[in-house]
Design an enzyme around this catalytic site. Structure first.
Site, PDB file in Angstrom:
ATOM      1  N   THR A 172       0.896  -1.163   0.000  1.00  0.00           N
ATOM      2  CA  THR A 172       0.000   0.000   0.000  1.00  0.00           C
ATOM      3  C   THR A 172       0.929   1.206   0.000  1.00  0.00           C
ATOM      4  O   THR A 172       2.017   1.141   0.595  1.00  0.00           O
ATOM      5  CB  THR A 172      -0.922   0.048   1.234  1.00  0.00           C
ATOM      6  N   HIS A 173       0.535   2.253  -0.678  1.00  0.00           N
ATOM      7  CA  HIS A 173       1.406   3.434  -0.829  1.00  0.00           C
ATOM      8  C   HIS A 173       2.741   3.056  -1.461  1.00  0.00           C
ATOM      9  O   HIS A 173       3.737   3.752  -1.261  1.00  0.00           O
ATOM     10  CB  HIS A 173       1.660   4.124   0.514  1.00  0.00           C
ATOM     11  N   SER A 229      18.465  -0.957 -26.416  1.00  0.00           N
ATOM     12  CA  SER A 229      18.803   0.456 -26.565  1.00  0.00           C
ATOM     13  C   SER A 229      19.738   0.626 -27.751  1.00  0.00           C
ATOM     14  O   SER A 229      20.573  -0.230 -28.024  1.00  0.00           O
ATOM     15  CB  SER A 229      19.491   0.943 -25.286  1.00  0.00           C
ATOM     16  N   LYS A 263      21.083  -2.638 -22.070  1.00  0.00           N
ATOM     17  CA  LYS A 263      19.688  -2.359 -21.735  1.00  0.00           C
ATOM     18  C   LYS A 263      18.695  -3.383 -22.283  1.00  0.00           C
ATOM     19  O   LYS A 263      18.857  -3.928 -23.357  1.00  0.00           O
ATOM     20  CB  LYS A 263      19.266  -0.980 -22.270  1.00  0.00           C
ATOM     21  N   ASN A 314      14.487  -3.171 -22.251  1.00  0.00           N
ATOM     22  CA  ASN A 314      13.462  -2.225 -21.821  1.00  0.00           C
ATOM     23  C   ASN A 314      12.046  -2.784 -21.978  1.00  0.00           C
ATOM     24  O   ASN A 314      11.768  -3.489 -22.947  1.00  0.00           O
ATOM     25  CB  ASN A 314      13.577  -0.927 -22.629  1.00  0.00           C
ATOM     26  N   GLU A 345       5.360   0.156 -20.981  1.00  0.00           N
ATOM     27  CA  GLU A 345       5.383   1.628 -20.928  1.00  0.00           C
ATOM     28  C   GLU A 345       4.348   2.233 -21.874  1.00  0.00           C
ATOM     29  O   GLU A 345       3.694   3.229 -21.544  1.00  0.00           O
ATOM     30  CB  GLU A 345       6.772   2.143 -21.299  1.00  0.00           C
ATOM     31  N   TYR A 373     -29.744  15.387 -35.604  1.00  0.00           N
ATOM     32  CA  TYR A 373     -28.400  15.198 -36.156  1.00  0.00           C
ATOM     33  C   TYR A 373     -27.702  16.544 -36.340  1.00  0.00           C
ATOM     34  O   TYR A 373     -28.314  17.538 -36.740  1.00  0.00           O
ATOM     35  CB  TYR A 373     -28.466  14.473 -37.514  1.00  0.00           C
ATOM     36  N   GLN A 388     -20.157  13.494 -36.915  1.00  0.00           N
ATOM     37  CA  GLN A 388     -19.170  12.815 -37.748  1.00  0.00           C
ATOM     38  C   GLN A 388     -17.872  12.577 -36.959  1.00  0.00           C
ATOM     39  O   GLN A 388     -17.093  11.685 -37.275  1.00  0.00           O
ATOM     40  CB  GLN A 388     -18.894  13.676 -38.983  1.00  0.00           C
ATOM     41  N   LYS A 439     -16.347   9.011 -35.108  1.00  0.00           N
ATOM     42  CA  LYS A 439     -15.667   7.838 -35.664  1.00  0.00           C
ATOM     43  C   LYS A 439     -14.186   7.759 -35.331  1.00  0.00           C
ATOM     44  O   LYS A 439     -13.692   6.707 -34.919  1.00  0.00           O
ATOM     45  CB  LYS A 439     -15.872   7.796 -37.178  1.00  0.00           C
TER      46      LYS A 439
HETATM   47  N1  ARG Z   1     -20.330  11.481 -43.015  1.00  0.00           N
HETATM   48  C1  ARG Z   1     -21.454  11.873 -42.245  1.00  0.00           C
HETATM   49  C2  ARG Z   1     -21.342  11.367 -40.799  1.00  0.00           C
HETATM   50  O1  ARG Z   1     -20.496  10.605 -40.553  1.00  0.00           O
HETATM   51  C3  ARG Z   1     -22.696  11.362 -42.859  1.00  0.00           C
HETATM   52  C4  ARG Z   1     -23.919  12.141 -42.512  1.00  0.00           C
HETATM   53  C5  ARG Z   1     -23.952  13.414 -43.236  1.00  0.00           C
HETATM   54  N2  ARG Z   1     -25.251  13.946 -43.108  1.00  0.00           N
HETATM   55  C6  ARG Z   1     -25.542  15.206 -43.464  1.00  0.00           C
HETATM   56  N3  ARG Z   1     -26.757  15.593 -43.306  1.00  0.00           N
HETATM   57  N4  ARG Z   1     -24.601  16.005 -43.914  1.00  0.00           N
HETATM   58  O2  ARG Z   1     -22.071  11.776 -39.924  1.00  0.00           O
END
Ligand code: ARG
Length: 471
Positions: A163-164, A285, A291, A293, A298, A325, A330, A333
């Protein structure tokens, strides 16, 4: 400056606009460069959508089959690398639809009937996330199995528990390894829980409000293997909490790996010397010949920072967005893809490193057998003979203080103490203290043997809950 959108390339909205888009607009707003990896899901979504349109007699069965055939061609072209993306293909949805229309003519031009890229991209991301998160969870279980195997290999080894980061009480090595294993298991449960909310089809929500056409969102949801359809079209295209939740679970896994990595960094130092890495999972290294590593460990630690960035960045993106929306979405993603990629790589590398590392039981034992780590056992020995714990703590504390002056061993001081004596002094002998931890879930060999069985059963439960991988 107006963009030349290339050979025949047109925007999806060209009817409403007099001129083409500026090059800077396309460069800034395109998402094809990263959403093209959704192509399989986009094609699956389109197949389900045209089958739904035909079921509702919005298109004929002949038209449906023409579009399905064109979608097969597009899939083959993308798979084989023959697909030609055009400058006007701003995202994967545009590219697929454009090519389907080239291939299937008037029938192809009906593909987007009753659909918006808003429900389409939301559908794609949900399909992708379902599959990828389940894959991540299976890799987490694989790492848990590595931890279980390593724990079983060393049933007699113990080391200091900290601990610690100060030595506290000895614990079995299996206990320490499984502590990480149980934490990882909770992440698998979190994935399973998150999957329930991800498993909802937004297809049929349209741009935001549904459609005047007799679409069949229940049918397309079932066709795509979703557990259910959306309940509210604004919510279906205007929410991304499931992406934030996926990012949160991925980030927690990253943090678990970071903490495990940090311990491996410590354990493989000359100062600790508790473990050695296999050559295949260590780096050298460029300058220092001696070394070796722990770079995987890490980077597991370092990349947790990046995952936290993926999560917090996207939370900030969501904040303040009005229904439904907004193009901001967008931005879901790249952090999601990055987090999945990084966690997948980390799980593979950490699993291999842990599976192949060598533990050094002598070093662990030597550190754990420092006399003072038995201090609590001495106090509890006095408690068992009727002394209030607070008094016992003070008696043993005074003996430790005396021993730390360096003239007498704790064992000899205990041996001579009127309240303790030779029976208590045995507790200070090497290897005795760890055996005294007998309570359920405790760190001694008796409860740990039981824990190993419970952990193995837990892994079977998780395997069962995850089911067979999707083909
Ligand atoms: N590439 C856009 C996205 O990933 C698709 C949707 C675009 N829709 C729009 N009304 N411009 O969200």
């Amino acid at each position: 400056m107006s963009a030349d959108t290339g050979s025949g390339g047109q925007t999806l909205w060209h009817g409403r606009f007099e001129g083409g888009p500026a090059a800077e607009l396309m460069a800034y707003t395109e998402s094809l460069s990263f959403d093209r990896r959704l192509w399989r899901d986009d094609i699956e979504g389109s197949r389900a959508h045209v089958r739904g349109l035909a079921r509702s007699s919005i298109i004929s069965d002949v038209e449906r089959d023409q579009v399905l055939l064109a979608l097969d061609v597009v899939a083959n072209e993308i798979e084989s690398g023959l697909f030609v993306f055009l400058p006007a293909d701003e995202d994967i949805h545009t590219a697929v639809e454009r090519r389907v229309t080239e291939l299937a003519g008037a029938a192809g031009a009906k593909l987007h009937t009753g659909r918006s890229r808003n429900d389409q991209s939301a559908t794609d991301v949900r399909l992708w996330t379902k599959r990828e998160l389940a894959g991540i969870a299976r890799r987490v279980v694989a790492l848990q199995r590595v931890l279980l195997d390593r724990a079983r290999e060393h049933p007699d080894v113990y080391l200091p528990g900290y601990t610690h980061l100060q030595r506290a009480q000895p614990v079995m090595l299996a206990h320490h390894l499984l502590a990480h294993g149980w934490a990882l298991g909770r992440e698998v449960d979190r994935v399973l829980d998150a999957l329930e909310r991800i498993d909802v089809s937004p297809l049929g929500a349209g741009a935001l409000a549904g459609s005047s056409l007799p679409l069949d969102p229940d049918g397309t949801a079932a066709d795509l293997g979703f557990a259910r359809r959306f309940e509210n079209s604004l919510d279906a295209v205007g929410s991304r909490d499931h992406v934030a939740e996926a990012l949160f679970v991925l980030t927690l896994i990253g943090i678990d790996l970071s903490r495990l990595g940090e311990e491996i960094v410590l354990w493989t130092t000359d100062e600790f010397g508790f473990a050695k890495l296999d050559d295949a999972y260590a780096t050298g290294s460029s300058m220092l010949p001696q070394k070796k590593n722990p770079d995987i460990a890490e980077l597991a630690r370092g990349k947790a920072g990046r995952l936290i960035g993926d999560l917090t960045g996207f939370l900030a993106t969501m904040k303040g967005l009005p229904l439904s929306y907004n193009r901001d979405y967008q931005e879901d993603k790249e952090p999601l893809f990055d987090a999945v990629d990084q966690v997948r790589l980390a799980l593979g590398a950490m699993s291999g490193m842990i599976a192949t590392m060598t533990f050094v039981p002598d070093r662990m034992r030597a550190a754990a057998d420092a006399e003072t780590t038995a201090a609590t056992d001495l106090a509890e020995w006095l408690v068992q003979r009727g002394m209030p714990f607070r008094d016992a703590h003070a008696v043993v504390g005074a003996l430790v203080r005396e021993a730390l002056r360096g003239e007498r061993s704790l064992r000899s001081l205990v041996d001579e103490h009127p309240d303790l004596g030779p029976d208590a002094a045995i507790l200070v002998a090497p290897g005795v203290s760890v055996t005294r931890r007998i309570t359920p879930g405790g760190a001694g060999p008796v409860p740990v043997a039981d824990q190993l069985e419970r952990f193995a059963a837990e892994l079977d439960r998780l395997d069962e809950a995850l089911g067979a991988p999707a083909t």
